[in-house]
Scaffold this motif. Structure first.
Motif, PDB file in Angstrom:
ATOM      1  N   ARG A  54       0.842  -1.200   0.000  1.00 53.67           N
ATOM      2  CA  ARG A  54       0.000   0.000   0.000  1.00 53.67           C
ATOM      3  C   ARG A  54       0.872   1.242   0.000  1.00 53.67           C
ATOM      4  O   ARG A  54       2.040   1.187   0.362  1.00 53.67           O
ATOM      5  CB  ARG A  54      -0.860   0.029   1.268  1.00 53.67           C
ATOM      6  CG  ARG A  54      -1.990  -0.969   1.231  1.00 53.67           C
ATOM      7  CD  ARG A  54      -2.600  -1.059   2.596  1.00 53.67           C
ATOM      8  NE  ARG A  54      -3.740  -1.939   2.615  1.00 53.67           N
ATOM      9  CZ  ARG A  54      -4.390  -2.270   3.722  1.00 53.67           C
ATOM     10  NH1 ARG A  54      -4.000  -1.782   4.881  1.00 53.67           N
ATOM     11  NH2 ARG A  54      -5.416  -3.071   3.673  1.00 53.67           N
ATOM     12  N   THR A  76     -12.907  -9.242   4.049  1.00 55.97           N
ATOM     13  CA  THR A  76     -13.178  -8.578   5.332  1.00 55.97           C
ATOM     14  C   THR A  76     -13.842  -9.579   6.274  1.00 55.97           C
ATOM     15  O   THR A  76     -13.494  -9.658   7.456  1.00 55.97           O
ATOM     16  CB  THR A  76     -14.116  -7.364   5.129  1.00 55.97           C
ATOM     17  OG1 THR A  76     -13.671  -6.642   3.998  1.00 55.97           O
ATOM     18  CG2 THR A  76     -14.130  -6.472   6.333  1.00 55.97           C
ATOM     19  N   THR A 119      -5.711 -15.236   9.465  1.00 55.25           N
ATOM     20  CA  THR A 119      -4.480 -14.472   9.255  1.00 55.25           C
ATOM     21  C   THR A 119      -4.236 -14.274   7.756  1.00 55.25           C
ATOM     22  O   THR A 119      -4.775 -15.011   6.934  1.00 55.25           O
ATOM     23  CB  THR A 119      -3.278 -15.212   9.853  1.00 55.25           C
ATOM     24  OG1 THR A 119      -3.282 -16.537   9.310  1.00 55.25           O
ATOM     25  CG2 THR A 119      -3.361 -15.297  11.363  1.00 55.25           C
ATOM     26  N   ARG A 122     -11.317 -11.793   7.640  1.00 56.62           N
ATOM     27  CA  ARG A 122     -10.505 -11.102   8.652  1.00 56.62           C
ATOM     28  C   ARG A 122     -11.281 -10.956   9.954  1.00 56.62           C
ATOM     29  O   ARG A 122     -10.713 -11.068  11.039  1.00 56.62           O
ATOM     30  CB  ARG A 122     -10.067  -9.731   8.140  1.00 56.62           C
ATOM     31  CG  ARG A 122      -9.063  -9.846   7.007  1.00 56.62           C
ATOM     32  CD  ARG A 122      -8.498  -8.515   6.691  1.00 56.62           C
ATOM     33  NE  ARG A 122      -7.682  -7.990   7.782  1.00 56.62           N
ATOM     34  CZ  ARG A 122      -7.365  -6.723   7.929  1.00 56.62           C
ATOM     35  NH1 ARG A 122      -7.786  -5.843   7.063  1.00 56.62           N
ATOM     36  NH2 ARG A 122      -6.624  -6.331   8.938  1.00 56.62           N
TER      37      ARG A 122
END
Lengths: 274, 268
Positions: A99, A166, A174, A169
């Motif tokens: 990112r 998502t 992990t 998560r």
């Protein structure tokens, strides 16, 4: 077991064509009509029952040489793609997760790699390592790994934006596990299509290198070298140019059809149709 | 005692614009709290901030305290342990929240093996067990199916089963009935009510629909444009709303109810 839709004619045609090349390549490991150093056929003889595709300027059986060419095309095509997948795929997955500044860095690096012509990179590597089949494979593999990295990065980014990541998560999964069970299965159909296409690209790149005299060293001539050698005899023995050229075209067509067939197979919209 | 306390939560984008600000929230153990508000009011962002799953461009500040640990400052490794086993979320759209390329059974097996230690042959039975728990009629078929092969109601139940398989202490249900039609939504709400009661979980139920909320929660906060405009027992909020926005919400809900031609039909 993978069931192939009978309507998926591209997959079927591509598979049959590629299987034929594979068969010829495997056969050439054990048997060719004549040994490659056998020059008893007479210079540029026309096709006969003994030499189905005639002979070359040194009297070597052309069919045997074309068979070896198939083996080299497949060897280089698949090995280079394997290198591309390993290097490009890994870099792509890491770049997909990157990112901010790191992502910019990866993108610029991959852009530069893509902008650099594969053939030129291959020539540089071959110049450094010397001419050998492995040098060719490595050079082409490195060249196409930039394509794999770029595509993988995009695929990973698109999967990462999905809600189920998502959700995974949220349930405490992990990142390594998410990569293994969600990302890789979701990107591999596209990855497979790209891989099949790149086999053709690698085959063509090898032919180009061989044409320039940088490919597999003699006597294991690839279709590219056969074409290069046929250049001077194309009017007197046209088959010596037509057959390797046709083989190369058919090889690329076969992997392209296969790639299209794979895409059709995984495309949910086309699968729903009756 | 509060299991989850949020104080002065602020969520902002990099440019410094606040999307959510000054959110305080208290969730006692075993309680049910509703977050009411229109789209874009910051309800879902608050839920994601609690589990620290906000996108990379968003930053959260303030304090989120879960059983004494400050969630905004614990390590990602610690947070991984808290997500799922302590706090789980069920999302609005179950079709996108389930992996399209994995069978329902396979998706359920991951939290089951991670949090309940089930491995090998027992998995099939365990998967059917959790599907039974969320009242899926044909668990064997659903376990074998891909998400697109089952109905919307079944998908939401599967998503609920996935969250429950983690055995969370706090369940955040983010608009879970919005994508379902009314009768299925009522069934899912009933199921959620039963599960929360039997498992003694704490629930944060996020919705834009005041009547849905009134079926499941006792207390609520009302969010508007990223801030909490009103809080209290839901009955009170409906009976005597103070904030202009809450007044508008309640009035619209009542108008909607009135517009149902129930009385007219009875007169026939």
């Amino acid at each position: 077991m993978i069931r192939i839709n009978p309507r998926n004619s591209k997959m079927l045609t591509g598979s049959i064509l590629l299987a034929l090349f594979l068969l010829v390549a495997l056969l050439s490991l054990r048997w060719t009509p004549f040994k490659l150093d056998d020059m008893s056929g007479g210079r540029l003889s026309s096709p006969s029952w003994q030499h189905l595709l005639g002979t070359d300027t040194l009297g070597r059986d052309q069919l045997s040489r074309v068979m070896i060419g198939a083996r080299i095309a497949i060897e280089v095509g698949f090995s280079a793609v394997l290198i591309g997948i390993l290097i490009g795929g890994s870099v792509g997955i890491i770049a997909g997760f990157a990112r901010g500044k790191w992502d910019d860095l990866f993108t610029s690096f991959l852009d530069t790699l893509i902008a650099f012509p594969t053939l030129l990179l291959a020539m540089l590597i071959i110049a450094a390592r010397g001419t050998s089949l492995f040098s060719g494979i490595l050079a082409i593999g490195l060249g196409i790994s930039s394509v794999f990295a770029r595509v993988t990065r995009l695929l990973v980014k698109s999967v990462l934006s999905k809600d189920f990541i998502t959700a995974a998560r949220v349930s405490g999964t992990t990142w390594p596990r998410i990569t293994l069970i969600h990302i890789i299965p979701n990107i591999w159909p596209t990855f497979l299509v790209i891989s099949a296409l790149q086999v053709g690209v690698a085959g063509l790149a090898e032919a180009s290198l061989s044409y320039l005299g940088l490919g597999a060293p003699p006597p294991n001539d690839s279709w590219g070298s056969l074409l290069q050698q046929a250049q001077n005899t194309v009017y007197s023995a046209p088959l010596s140019a037509i057959v390797p050229g046709l083989c190369l075209v058919l090889f690329v067509i076969s992997v392209n059809l296969l790639a299209d067939g794979i895409r059709f197979h995984f495309d949910q919209n086309s699968r729903v149709a009756p | 005692m509060n299991i989850l306390t949020v104080r002065d939560l602020r969520i902002s984008v990099e440019a410094g614009i606040d999307l959510v600000s000054k959110v305080d929230l208290d969730l006692p153990a075993g309680a049910r709290l509703g977050i009411l508000g229109e789209s874009g009011s910051g309800k879902s962002l608050t839920a994601l901030a609690i589990t620290r799953l906000l996108g990379p461009a968003l930053h959260s500040y303030g304090s989120i305290n879960f059983r004494g640990s400050e969630l905004l400052s614990v390590s990602e490794k610690e947070m991984c342990k808290i997500r799922g086993s302590k706090i789980a979320i069920v999302f609005q759209d179950p079709l996108s929240a389930l992996d399209p390329l994995m069978t329902v059974g396979n998706q359920l097996s991951h939290p089951l093996s991670r949090y309940q230690g089930i491995k090998g042959n027992g998995m099939k039975v365990a998967v059917e067990g959790v599907l039974n728990e969320v009242k899926i009629a044909n668990p064997k078929r659903v376990a074998r199916s891909y998400p697109h092969e089952i109905s919307g109601g079944e998908r939401q139940r599967v998503a609920l089963a996935m969250a429950l398989a983690c055995r969370p202490e706090v369940l955040i249900a983010d608009e879970i009935t919005t994508s379902l039609d009314v009768s299925i939504a009522a069934e899912v709400l009933e199921l959620l009510d039963l599960l929360v009661r039997t498992r003694n979980m704490s629930l944060i139920f996020i919705s834009h629909d005041i009547s849905t909320l009134s079926q499941i929660v006792d207390d609520a906060i009302v969010m508007h444009k990223g801030v909490v405009v009103e809080r209290g027992p839901l009955r009170e909020l409906i009976r005597s709303p103070q904030d202009p926005y809450t007044k508008k919400l309640v009035a619209s809900a009542i108008n909607l109810e009135k517009s149902l031609p129930v009385h007219g039909m009875r007169n026939f």
